[in-house]
Design a protein around this motif. Structure first.
Motif, PDB file in Angstrom:
ATOM      1  N   PRO A 114       8.998   2.520 -14.916  1.00  0.00           N
ATOM      2  CA  PRO A 114      10.446   3.916 -15.091  1.00  0.00           C
ATOM      3  C   PRO A 114       9.603   4.921 -14.537  1.00  0.00           C
ATOM      4  CG  PRO A 114       8.186   2.505 -16.717  1.00  0.00           C
ATOM      5  CD  PRO A 114       8.386   1.746 -15.604  1.00  0.00           C
ATOM      6  N   ASP A 115      10.820   5.510 -14.620  1.00  0.00           N
ATOM      7  CA  ASP A 115      10.768   7.074 -14.164  1.00  0.00           C
ATOM      8  C   ASP A 115      11.114   8.282 -14.924  1.00  0.00           C
ATOM      9  OD1 ASP A 115      13.645   6.812 -14.127  1.00  0.00           O
ATOM     10  OD2 ASP A 115      13.609   7.067 -12.028  1.00  0.00           O
ATOM     11  N   GLU A 116      10.756   7.889 -16.111  1.00  0.00           N
ATOM     12  CA  GLU A 116      11.394   9.284 -17.412  1.00  0.00           C
ATOM     13  C   GLU A 116      10.175   9.774 -17.795  1.00  0.00           C
ATOM     14  OE1 GLU A 116      11.563   5.528 -18.232  1.00  0.00           O
ATOM     15  OE2 GLU A 116      13.788   5.119 -17.880  1.00  0.00           O
ATOM     16  N   GLU A 117       8.575   9.504 -17.440  1.00  0.00           N
ATOM     17  CA  GLU A 117       7.821  10.171 -17.652  1.00  0.00           C
ATOM     18  C   GLU A 117       7.135  11.309 -16.220  1.00  0.00           C
ATOM     19  OE1 GLU A 117       7.017  11.607 -20.644  1.00  0.00           O
ATOM     20  OE2 GLU A 117       8.768  10.067 -21.848  1.00  0.00           O
ATOM     21  N   ALA A 118       7.471  10.640 -15.258  1.00  0.00           N
ATOM     22  CA  ALA A 118       6.783  11.151 -13.981  1.00  0.00           C
ATOM     23  C   ALA A 118       7.337  10.352 -12.367  1.00  0.00           C
ATOM     24  CB  ALA A 118       5.538  10.091 -13.847  1.00  0.00           C
ATOM     25  N   THR A 119       7.487  10.881 -11.842  1.00  0.00           N
ATOM     26  CA  THR A 119       8.141  11.090 -10.676  1.00  0.00           C
ATOM     27  C   THR A 119       7.327  10.359  -9.354  1.00  0.00           C
ATOM     28  OG1 THR A 119       9.500  13.587 -11.284  1.00  0.00           O
ATOM     29  CG2 THR A 119       9.630  12.372  -8.829  1.00  0.00           C
ATOM     30  N   THR A 120       6.345  10.387  -9.045  1.00  0.00           N
ATOM     31  CA  THR A 120       5.233   9.560  -8.173  1.00  0.00           C
ATOM     32  C   THR A 120       5.233   8.573  -8.983  1.00  0.00           C
ATOM     33  OG1 THR A 120       3.966  10.834  -8.355  1.00  0.00           O
ATOM     34  CG2 THR A 120       5.591  12.111  -6.854  1.00  0.00           C
ATOM     35  N   PHE A 130      -5.684  -1.313 -13.062  1.00  0.00           N
ATOM     36  CA  PHE A 130      -4.441  -0.883 -14.078  1.00  0.00           C
ATOM     37  C   PHE A 130      -3.109  -2.197 -14.237  1.00  0.00           C
ATOM     38  CE2 PHE A 130      -6.705   3.064 -13.146  1.00  0.00           C
ATOM     39  CZ  PHE A 130      -7.568   3.047 -14.282  1.00  0.00           C
ATOM     40  N   THR A 131      -2.992  -3.289 -14.792  1.00  0.00           N
ATOM     41  CA  THR A 131      -2.022  -3.832 -15.066  1.00  0.00           C
ATOM     42  C   THR A 131      -0.678  -3.288 -16.316  1.00  0.00           C
ATOM     43  OG1 THR A 131      -3.330  -5.412 -14.264  1.00  0.00           O
ATOM     44  CG2 THR A 131      -1.320  -5.977 -15.600  1.00  0.00           C
ATOM     45  N   PHE A 132       0.164  -2.812 -15.651  1.00  0.00           N
ATOM     46  CA  PHE A 132       1.283  -2.124 -16.617  1.00  0.00           C
ATOM     47  C   PHE A 132       2.203  -2.707 -15.615  1.00  0.00           C
ATOM     48  CE2 PHE A 132      -0.935   1.340 -14.741  1.00  0.00           C
ATOM     49  CZ  PHE A 132       0.673   1.879 -14.050  1.00  0.00           C
ATOM     50  N   HIS A 133       3.491  -3.041 -16.359  1.00  0.00           N
ATOM     51  CA  HIS A 133       5.099  -3.018 -16.685  1.00  0.00           C
ATOM     52  C   HIS A 133       5.513  -4.423 -14.795  1.00  0.00           C
ATOM     53  CE1 HIS A 133       5.970   0.242 -18.071  1.00  0.00           C
ATOM     54  NE2 HIS A 133       5.272   0.904 -17.584  1.00  0.00           N
ATOM     55  N   GLY A 134       4.226  -5.223 -15.183  1.00  0.00           N
ATOM     56  CA  GLY A 134       4.258  -6.412 -14.111  1.00  0.00           C
ATOM     57  C   GLY A 134       3.344  -6.547 -13.467  1.00  0.00           C
ATOM     58  N   LYS A 135       2.671  -4.996 -13.230  1.00  0.00           N
ATOM     59  CA  LYS A 135       2.269  -4.823 -10.925  1.00  0.00           C
ATOM     60  C   LYS A 135       0.651  -5.020 -11.656  1.00  0.00           C
ATOM     61  CE  LYS A 135       5.735  -5.001  -8.943  1.00  0.00           C
ATOM     62  NZ  LYS A 135       6.795  -6.115 -10.089  1.00  0.00           N
ATOM     63  N   ARG A 136       0.043  -4.845 -10.639  1.00  0.00           N
ATOM     64  CA  ARG A 136      -1.687  -4.895 -10.355  1.00  0.00           C
ATOM     65  C   ARG A 136      -1.840  -3.305  -9.293  1.00  0.00           C
ATOM     66  NH1 ARG A 136      -6.001  -5.183 -14.091  1.00  0.00           N
ATOM     67  NH2 ARG A 136      -7.486  -5.281 -13.063  1.00  0.00           N
ATOM     68  N   PHE A 137      -2.082  -2.331 -10.231  1.00  0.00           N
ATOM     69  CA  PHE A 137      -2.131  -1.033  -9.724  1.00  0.00           C
ATOM     70  C   PHE A 137      -3.889  -0.574  -9.642  1.00  0.00           C
ATOM     71  CE2 PHE A 137       1.436  -0.835 -11.397  1.00  0.00           C
ATOM     72  CZ  PHE A 137       3.092  -0.072 -10.743  1.00  0.00           C
ATOM     73  N   ILE A 138      -3.880  -0.405  -7.943  1.00  0.00           N
ATOM     74  CA  ILE A 138      -5.603  -0.715  -7.353  1.00  0.00           C
ATOM     75  C   ILE A 138      -5.113   0.754  -7.000  1.00  0.00           C
ATOM     76  CG2 ILE A 138      -7.467  -1.777  -6.618  1.00  0.00           C
ATOM     77  CD1 ILE A 138      -5.851  -4.184  -6.743  1.00  0.00           C
ATOM     78  N   VAL A 145       0.947  -1.008  -0.402  1.00  0.00           N
ATOM     79  CA  VAL A 145       0.413  -0.345   0.094  1.00  0.00           C
ATOM     80  C   VAL A 145       0.503   1.390   0.319  1.00  0.00           C
ATOM     81  CG1 VAL A 145      -1.653   1.386   1.678  1.00  0.00           C
ATOM     82  CG2 VAL A 145      -2.002  -1.260   1.141  1.00  0.00           C
ATOM     83  N   VAL A 146       0.748   2.164  -1.120  1.00  0.00           N
ATOM     84  CA  VAL A 146       1.382   3.533  -0.685  1.00  0.00           C
ATOM     85  C   VAL A 146       1.016   4.170  -1.257  1.00  0.00           C
ATOM     86  CG1 VAL A 146       3.382   4.122  -2.842  1.00  0.00           C
ATOM     87  CG2 VAL A 146       3.342   1.641  -2.771  1.00  0.00           C
ATOM     88  N   ASP A 147       0.822   5.415  -0.270  1.00  0.00           N
ATOM     89  CA  ASP A 147       1.128   6.975  -0.334  1.00  0.00           C
ATOM     90  C   ASP A 147       1.324   7.063  -2.356  1.00  0.00           C
ATOM     91  OD1 ASP A 147       0.081   7.039   1.886  1.00  0.00           O
ATOM     92  OD2 ASP A 147       1.603   8.139   2.450  1.00  0.00           O
ATOM     93  N   GLY A 148       0.703   7.857  -2.960  1.00  0.00           N
ATOM     94  CA  GLY A 148       0.458   8.397  -4.373  1.00  0.00           C
ATOM     95  C   GLY A 148       2.114   9.063  -4.049  1.00  0.00           C
ATOM     96  N   LEU A 174       2.859   7.854 -12.394  1.00  0.00           N
ATOM     97  CA  LEU A 174       3.171   6.978 -13.513  1.00  0.00           C
ATOM     98  C   LEU A 174       1.670   6.089 -13.436  1.00  0.00           C
ATOM     99  CD1 LEU A 174       4.896   4.762 -14.545  1.00  0.00           C
ATOM    100  CD2 LEU A 174       4.675   3.924 -12.624  1.00  0.00           C
ATOM    101  N   VAL A 175       0.828   6.653 -12.635  1.00  0.00           N
ATOM    102  CA  VAL A 175      -0.567   5.042 -13.234  1.00  0.00           C
ATOM    103  C   VAL A 175      -1.663   6.749 -13.914  1.00  0.00           C
ATOM    104  CG1 VAL A 175      -2.796   4.932 -11.907  1.00  0.00           C
ATOM    105  CG2 VAL A 175      -0.913   3.987 -10.810  1.00  0.00           C
ATOM    106  N   ILE A 176      -0.750   7.291 -13.510  1.00  0.00           N
ATOM    107  CA  ILE A 176      -1.605   8.839 -14.187  1.00  0.00           C
ATOM    108  C   ILE A 176      -1.378   8.747 -15.655  1.00  0.00           C
ATOM    109  CG2 ILE A 176      -2.385  11.259 -15.017  1.00  0.00           C
ATOM    110  CD1 ILE A 176      -2.539  11.527 -11.471  1.00  0.00           C
ATOM    111  N   HIS A 177       0.211   8.755 -15.625  1.00  0.00           N
ATOM    112  CA  HIS A 177       0.315   8.664 -17.231  1.00  0.00           C
ATOM    113  C   HIS A 177       0.601   7.208 -17.837  1.00  0.00           C
ATOM    114  CE1 HIS A 177       3.723   8.504 -20.310  1.00  0.00           C
ATOM    115  NE2 HIS A 177       4.150   7.832 -20.480  1.00  0.00           N
ATOM    116  N   GLU A 178       0.229   6.432 -17.655  1.00  0.00           N
ATOM    117  CA  GLU A 178      -0.016   5.108 -18.089  1.00  0.00           C
ATOM    118  C   GLU A 178      -1.453   4.710 -18.573  1.00  0.00           C
ATOM    119  OE1 GLU A 178       2.430   2.460 -19.456  1.00  0.00           O
ATOM    120  OE2 GLU A 178       4.228   3.458 -18.120  1.00  0.00           O
TER     121      GLU A 178
END
Length: 300
Positions: free
Chosen positions: A237-243, A262-270, A218-221, A247-251
């Motif tokens: 990746p941290d080229e297009e986003a810092t936090t 969302f699922t990307f880069h091998g992880k599921r983000f809820i 569980v991570v703070d945004g 990253l979730v908004i960018h992807e």
């Protein structure tokens, strides 16, 4: 090479060589004679891939390698997470805010949080309070505060480190090309990029990150992607986003609603929590734990 760059090169060279000795890496005469930051960086890159170094050692060496590639904006404390003092508050309230803070320096603002008019050092405040005729109700924090130092968010860390050392300062306010405050950066932030946190290698010692019993995180945004990658040995990746929220908004190319996943880069983000247009809390787990729901978007 200017005197400034020469001083920085000597500083970084000494730091790197100290790290290499700590890692029990043999220092040849050729390595000892390196005077160019770029030459030392190239030699260090070879050592960085040495199989006998553990993850902590690799992270520390990688921090030196990244200095010239990272910008202040990559490691700063964002303005949304920045703790500051309102100069117009009653002195008792402002003094308590400074003394209760875990930080020794806090920006002082007036009228709006991005109108930084000074930096209050806890030591200066304590000295003022120790005066024989000191009255906290009449204390003027503006007079106690030091003049703020503003730096561009595009400054690379190598140059910012040099500026900190040259000015003998530890704290700077970060602004964008329009002069708008973006956050703060400290000398300690840059040193931490090089040496990393000093903690048990099995501990998850990142503010705003909690490991759950089910193995999810569980991570703070506002948690920086680089901090997560270092602590968990991830490669987000941290080229297009810092936090991590960025990253979730960018992807996703959207500002997700709560419970969206969302699922990307091998992880599921809820998305667990959203406040206005900000993602403030996320749950992350390996994508292979989502029972085959490996879609770009989908229900949590």
């Amino acid at each position: 090479m200017t005197a400034e760059r020469g001083g920085l090169s000597r500083f970084v060279n000494a730091m790197v060589r100290g790290l290499l000795r700590t890692f029990k890496v043999d220092l040849s005469q050729e390595t000892l004679s390196l005077s160019s930051y770029d030459d030392l960086q190239a030699a260090l890159a070879i050592v960085h891939h040495d199989a006998h170094l553990d993850k902590t050692d690799r992270d520390r060496l990688g921090g030196v390698l990244d200095l010239g590639e990272l910008e202040v904006s990559d490691i700063m404390i964002h303005r949304m997470a920045m703790r500051a003092v309102n100069a117009d508050e009653p002195p008792e309230v402002a003094v308590r805010a400074v003394l209760d803070s875990p930080y020794t320096r806090m920006p002082l603002w007036r009228g709006a949080t991005d109108n930084i008019i000074g930096v209050v050092h806890a030591k200066d405040l304590l000295l003022a309070l120790a005066e024989p005729d000191a009255d906290v109700s009449r204390l003027d924090l503006v007079k106690i505060a030091q003049k703020p130092w503003f730096v561009p968010d595009t400054t690379n860390l190598k140059d910012q480190l040099a500026a900190f050392l040259r000015r003998k300062m530890h704290f700077a306010v970060v602004v964008d090309e329009y002069g708008e405050v973006q956050g703060i950066v400290t000398l300690e932030d840059i040193i931490e990029e090089i040496v990393g946190d000093i903690s048990d290698e099995h501990d998850l010692e990142i503010q705003g990150v909690r490991q759950e019993a089910d193995g999810s995180i569980v991570v703070d945004g506002a948690v920086p992607i680089r901090d997560l990658n270092r602590a968990l040995d991830w490669s987000l990746p941290d080229e297009e986003a810092t936090t991590i929220a960025g990253l979730v908004i960018h992807e996703s190319k959207s500002i997700p609603e709560e419970r969206q996943a969302f699922t990307f880069h091998g992880k599921r983000f809820i998305v667990m929590k959203r406040e206005k247009n900000r993602i403030t809390k996320l749950r992350i787990r390996p994508a292979d734990e989502t029972s085959g729901r490996d879609q770009a978007t989908g229900p949590a």
